[in-house]
Write a protein that holds these residues in place. Sequence first.
Motif, PDB file in Angstrom:
ATOM      1  N   ALA A  39       4.545   2.525  -4.658  1.00  0.00           N
ATOM      2  CA  ALA A  39       4.785   3.845  -5.246  1.00  0.00           C
ATOM      3  C   ALA A  39       3.992   4.901  -4.472  1.00  0.00           C
ATOM      4  O   ALA A  39       2.905   4.642  -3.956  1.00  0.00           O
ATOM      5  CB  ALA A  39       4.384   3.856  -6.714  1.00  0.00           C
ATOM      6  N   ALA A  40       4.563   6.076  -4.394  1.00  0.00           N
ATOM      7  CA  ALA A  40       3.943   7.158  -3.612  1.00  0.00           C
ATOM      8  C   ALA A  40       2.569   7.527  -4.158  1.00  0.00           C
ATOM      9  O   ALA A  40       1.619   7.733  -3.384  1.00  0.00           O
ATOM     10  CB  ALA A  40       4.863   8.373  -3.609  1.00  0.00           C
ATOM     11  N   LEU A  41       2.443   7.587  -5.467  1.00  0.00           N
ATOM     12  CA  LEU A  41       1.162   7.974  -6.060  1.00  0.00           C
ATOM     13  C   LEU A  41       0.090   6.909  -5.815  1.00  0.00           C
ATOM     14  O   LEU A  41      -1.068   7.238  -5.556  1.00  0.00           O
ATOM     15  CB  LEU A  41       1.342   8.232  -7.566  1.00  0.00           C
ATOM     16  CG  LEU A  41       0.231   9.009  -8.248  1.00  0.00           C
ATOM     17  CD1 LEU A  41      -0.096  10.298  -7.516  1.00  0.00           C
ATOM     18  CD2 LEU A  41       0.615   9.316  -9.684  1.00  0.00           C
ATOM     19  N   SER A  42       0.460   5.648  -5.850  1.00  0.00           N
ATOM     20  CA  SER A  42      -0.488   4.573  -5.550  1.00  0.00           C
ATOM     21  C   SER A  42      -0.965   4.667  -4.109  1.00  0.00           C
ATOM     22  O   SER A  42      -2.147   4.506  -3.822  1.00  0.00           O
ATOM     23  CB  SER A  42       0.146   3.203  -5.778  1.00  0.00           C
ATOM     24  OG  SER A  42       0.405   2.999  -7.135  1.00  0.00           O
ATOM     25  N   ARG A  43      -0.044   4.943  -3.200  1.00  0.00           N
ATOM     26  CA  ARG A  43      -0.411   5.075  -1.799  1.00  0.00           C
ATOM     27  C   ARG A  43      -1.321   6.265  -1.577  1.00  0.00           C
ATOM     28  O   ARG A  43      -2.234   6.215  -0.752  1.00  0.00           O
ATOM     29  CB  ARG A  43       0.840   5.165  -0.934  1.00  0.00           C
ATOM     30  CG  ARG A  43       1.642   3.855  -1.000  1.00  0.00           C
ATOM     31  CD  ARG A  43       2.805   3.856  -0.087  1.00  0.00           C
ATOM     32  NE  ARG A  43       2.292   3.927   1.291  1.00  0.00           N
ATOM     33  CZ  ARG A  43       3.074   4.122   2.330  1.00  0.00           C
ATOM     34  NH1 ARG A  43       4.371   4.269   2.156  1.00  0.00           N
ATOM     35  NH2 ARG A  43       2.576   4.164   3.534  1.00  0.00           N
ATOM     36  N   VAL A  44      -1.119   7.326  -2.343  1.00  0.00           N
ATOM     37  CA  VAL A  44      -2.011   8.496  -2.253  1.00  0.00           C
ATOM     38  C   VAL A  44      -3.415   8.112  -2.721  1.00  0.00           C
ATOM     39  O   VAL A  44      -4.414   8.472  -2.079  1.00  0.00           O
ATOM     40  CB  VAL A  44      -1.448   9.679  -3.078  1.00  0.00           C
ATOM     41  CG1 VAL A  44      -2.473  10.782  -3.238  1.00  0.00           C
ATOM     42  CG2 VAL A  44      -0.186  10.219  -2.431  1.00  0.00           C
ATOM     43  N   ILE A  45      -3.510   7.379  -3.814  1.00  0.00           N
ATOM     44  CA  ILE A  45      -4.814   6.944  -4.326  1.00  0.00           C
ATOM     45  C   ILE A  45      -5.499   6.040  -3.317  1.00  0.00           C
ATOM     46  O   ILE A  45      -6.692   6.195  -3.032  1.00  0.00           O
ATOM     47  CB  ILE A  45      -4.662   6.235  -5.690  1.00  0.00           C
ATOM     48  CG1 ILE A  45      -4.069   7.172  -6.734  1.00  0.00           C
ATOM     49  CG2 ILE A  45      -5.996   5.670  -6.149  1.00  0.00           C
ATOM     50  CD1 ILE A  45      -4.919   8.372  -7.049  1.00  0.00           C
ATOM     51  N   TYR A  46      -4.770   5.079  -2.749  1.00  0.00           N
ATOM     52  CA  TYR A  46      -5.348   4.189  -1.748  1.00  0.00           C
ATOM     53  C   TYR A  46      -5.850   4.982  -0.535  1.00  0.00           C
ATOM     54  O   TYR A  46      -6.918   4.706   0.005  1.00  0.00           O
ATOM     55  CB  TYR A  46      -4.326   3.145  -1.274  1.00  0.00           C
ATOM     56  CG  TYR A  46      -3.893   2.167  -2.328  1.00  0.00           C
ATOM     57  CD1 TYR A  46      -4.810   1.598  -3.204  1.00  0.00           C
ATOM     58  CD2 TYR A  46      -2.564   1.785  -2.449  1.00  0.00           C
ATOM     59  CE1 TYR A  46      -4.416   0.684  -4.163  1.00  0.00           C
ATOM     60  CE2 TYR A  46      -2.158   0.870  -3.401  1.00  0.00           C
ATOM     61  CZ  TYR A  46      -3.099   0.327  -4.261  1.00  0.00           C
ATOM     62  OH  TYR A  46      -2.701  -0.576  -5.209  1.00  0.00           O
ATOM     63  N   THR A  47      -5.071   5.986  -0.123  1.00  0.00           N
ATOM     64  CA  THR A  47      -5.463   6.819   1.011  1.00  0.00           C
ATOM     65  C   THR A  47      -6.711   7.632   0.693  1.00  0.00           C
ATOM     66  O   THR A  47      -7.620   7.744   1.524  1.00  0.00           O
ATOM     67  CB  THR A  47      -4.299   7.748   1.410  1.00  0.00           C
ATOM     68  OG1 THR A  47      -3.141   6.955   1.678  1.00  0.00           O
ATOM     69  CG2 THR A  47      -4.645   8.587   2.618  1.00  0.00           C
ATOM     70  N   LEU A  48      -6.775   8.195  -0.508  1.00  0.00           N
ATOM     71  CA  LEU A  48      -7.955   8.968  -0.906  1.00  0.00           C
ATOM     72  C   LEU A  48      -9.210   8.096  -0.960  1.00  0.00           C
ATOM     73  O   LEU A  48     -10.294   8.530  -0.567  1.00  0.00           O
ATOM     74  CB  LEU A  48      -7.721   9.639  -2.265  1.00  0.00           C
ATOM     75  CG  LEU A  48      -6.772  10.833  -2.274  1.00  0.00           C
ATOM     76  CD1 LEU A  48      -6.559  11.320  -3.704  1.00  0.00           C
ATOM     77  CD2 LEU A  48      -7.321  11.953  -1.410  1.00  0.00           C
ATOM     78  N   VAL A  49      -9.060   6.875  -1.433  1.00  0.00           N
ATOM     79  CA  VAL A  49     -10.206   5.954  -1.472  1.00  0.00           C
ATOM     80  C   VAL A  49     -10.663   5.633  -0.051  1.00  0.00           C
ATOM     81  O   VAL A  49     -11.865   5.607   0.238  1.00  0.00           O
ATOM     82  CB  VAL A  49      -9.856   4.677  -2.268  1.00  0.00           C
ATOM     83  CG1 VAL A  49     -10.915   3.615  -2.084  1.00  0.00           C
ATOM     84  CG2 VAL A  49      -9.678   4.999  -3.741  1.00  0.00           C
ATOM     85  N   GLY A  50      -9.733   5.414   0.850  1.00  0.00           N
ATOM     86  CA  GLY A  50     -10.089   5.128   2.244  1.00  0.00           C
ATOM     87  C   GLY A  50     -10.772   6.304   2.916  1.00  0.00           C
ATOM     88  O   GLY A  50     -11.777   6.142   3.628  1.00  0.00           O
ATOM     89  N   ILE A  51     -10.249   7.508   2.712  1.00  0.00           N
ATOM     90  CA  ILE A  51     -10.870   8.709   3.282  1.00  0.00           C
ATOM     91  C   ILE A  51     -12.255   8.924   2.666  1.00  0.00           C
ATOM     92  O   ILE A  51     -13.207   9.315   3.354  1.00  0.00           O
ATOM     93  CB  ILE A  51      -9.959   9.933   3.078  1.00  0.00           C
ATOM     94  CG1 ILE A  51      -8.699   9.790   3.934  1.00  0.00           C
ATOM     95  CG2 ILE A  51     -10.686  11.224   3.419  1.00  0.00           C
ATOM     96  CD1 ILE A  51      -7.632  10.827   3.645  1.00  0.00           C
ATOM     97  N   SER A  52     -12.377   8.643   1.383  1.00  0.00           N
ATOM     98  CA  SER A  52     -13.667   8.777   0.714  1.00  0.00           C
ATOM     99  C   SER A  52     -14.700   7.828   1.294  1.00  0.00           C
ATOM    100  O   SER A  52     -15.871   8.171   1.438  1.00  0.00           O
ATOM    101  CB  SER A  52     -13.518   8.518  -0.788  1.00  0.00           C
ATOM    102  OG  SER A  52     -12.666   9.469  -1.372  1.00  0.00           O
TER     103      SER A  52
END
Length: 99
Positions: A39-52
């Motif tokens: 899901a797009a929102l899950s991928r956004v969360i995963y990306t934000l965690v990685g950038i964090s």
Amino acid sequence: MNSLQRIALALVIIGAINWGLIGLFQFDLVASIFGGQDAALSRVIYTLVGISALCCLPLLFASTATEENSGIERNRNLEYTTEIAEETDPSEFNNNNKK
């Protein structure tokens, strides 16, 4: 630590909890909340965690000089006194006993 680093650290903690759940129970909390791993929102969360996590890397290498200095300042005015009464000369006891 500024507010951006605090937010990044919170997201990294959320990601670590999610990985702990995956490792222990094979349960992906982010995927279950946001509609699966694809899901797009899950991928956004995963990306934000990685950038964090990348934003938190400087915290790993930050100098602890300010922490050490604050400890020195905090302990600078300590006085360790153990003296309760005046010490007497042992020879005074010998003179009193001879009388």
